[in-house]
Design a protein around this motif. Structure first.
Motif, PDB file in Angstrom:
ATOM      1  N   UNK A   1      -6.564 -20.690  -9.042  1.00 35.30           N
ATOM      2  CA  UNK A   1      -7.141 -19.642  -9.963  1.00 35.30           C
ATOM      3  C   UNK A   1      -5.905 -18.751  -9.839  1.00 35.30           C
ATOM      4  N   UNK A   2      -5.759 -18.009 -10.914  1.00 36.46           N
ATOM      5  CA  UNK A   2      -4.707 -16.813 -11.042  1.00 36.46           C
ATOM      6  C   UNK A   2      -5.110 -15.674 -10.692  1.00 36.46           C
ATOM      7  N   UNK A   3      -4.540 -14.795  -9.963  1.00 40.95           N
ATOM      8  CA  UNK A   3      -4.907 -13.563  -9.622  1.00 40.95           C
ATOM      9  C   UNK A   3      -3.895 -12.453  -9.823  1.00 40.95           C
ATOM     10  N   UNK A   4      -4.012 -11.315 -10.371  1.00 43.06           N
ATOM     11  CA  UNK A   4      -3.311 -10.240 -10.739  1.00 43.06           C
ATOM     12  C   UNK A   4      -3.554  -9.367  -9.543  1.00 43.06           C
ATOM     13  N   UNK A   5      -2.637  -8.955  -8.941  1.00 40.37           N
ATOM     14  CA  UNK A   5      -2.472  -8.003  -7.801  1.00 40.37           C
ATOM     15  C   UNK A   5      -1.793  -7.008  -8.332  1.00 40.37           C
ATOM     16  N   UNK A   6      -2.439  -5.619  -8.158  1.00 41.72           N
ATOM     17  CA  UNK A   6      -2.044  -4.435  -8.369  1.00 41.72           C
ATOM     18  C   UNK A   6      -1.474  -3.639  -6.986  1.00 41.72           C
ATOM     19  N   UNK A   7      -0.311  -3.157  -7.229  1.00 41.60           N
ATOM     20  CA  UNK A   7       0.209  -2.733  -5.753  1.00 41.60           C
ATOM     21  C   UNK A   7       1.281  -1.624  -5.689  1.00 41.60           C
ATOM     22  N   UNK A  47      -5.640  -3.234  -5.658  1.00 41.05           N
ATOM     23  CA  UNK A  47      -6.773  -4.213  -6.230  1.00 41.05           C
ATOM     24  C   UNK A  47      -6.282  -5.596  -6.677  1.00 41.05           C
ATOM     25  N   UNK A  48      -7.041  -6.718  -6.511  1.00 41.59           N
ATOM     26  CA  UNK A  48      -6.836  -8.100  -6.918  1.00 41.59           C
ATOM     27  C   UNK A  48      -7.963  -8.305  -7.834  1.00 41.59           C
ATOM     28  N   UNK A  49      -7.442  -8.768  -8.954  1.00 42.71           N
ATOM     29  CA  UNK A  49      -8.308  -9.145  -9.950  1.00 42.71           C
ATOM     30  C   UNK A  49      -7.997 -10.780 -10.704  1.00 42.71           C
TER      31      UNK A  49
END
Length: 72
Positions: A1-7, A47-49
């Motif tokens: 799965x692909x995750x978008x990580x906000x940092x 956050x990780x989406x």
């Protein structure tokens, strides 16, 4: 799965919305995605989406979309 990580780039400063960045990576679970980022960067994860379906297709249209791969 692909995750978008906000940092945030730095764990030492208070987070500011204007300084939030994101990266995309492939992992089996959200926990694994967090572990990869923590092991290879000094980023302060906000956050990780999970990305899938039409949301992923939309993100992939962005010219800045690029999967991040960490070398073990």
């Amino acid at each position: 799965m692909i995750y978008k990580v906000y940092y945030q780039n730095d764990k030492k400063r208070n987070p500011k919305r204007e300084d939030t960045h994101s990266l995309y990576l492939e992992a089996d679970t959200e926990v694994e995605a967090r572990a990869q980022v923590e092991a290879h960067t000094e980023h302060n994860i906000e956050f990780i989406e999970a990305m899938e379906g039409s949301t992923l297709a939309y993100e992939q249209q962005n010219p800045n979309y690029k999967l991040t791969e960490f070398n073990e």
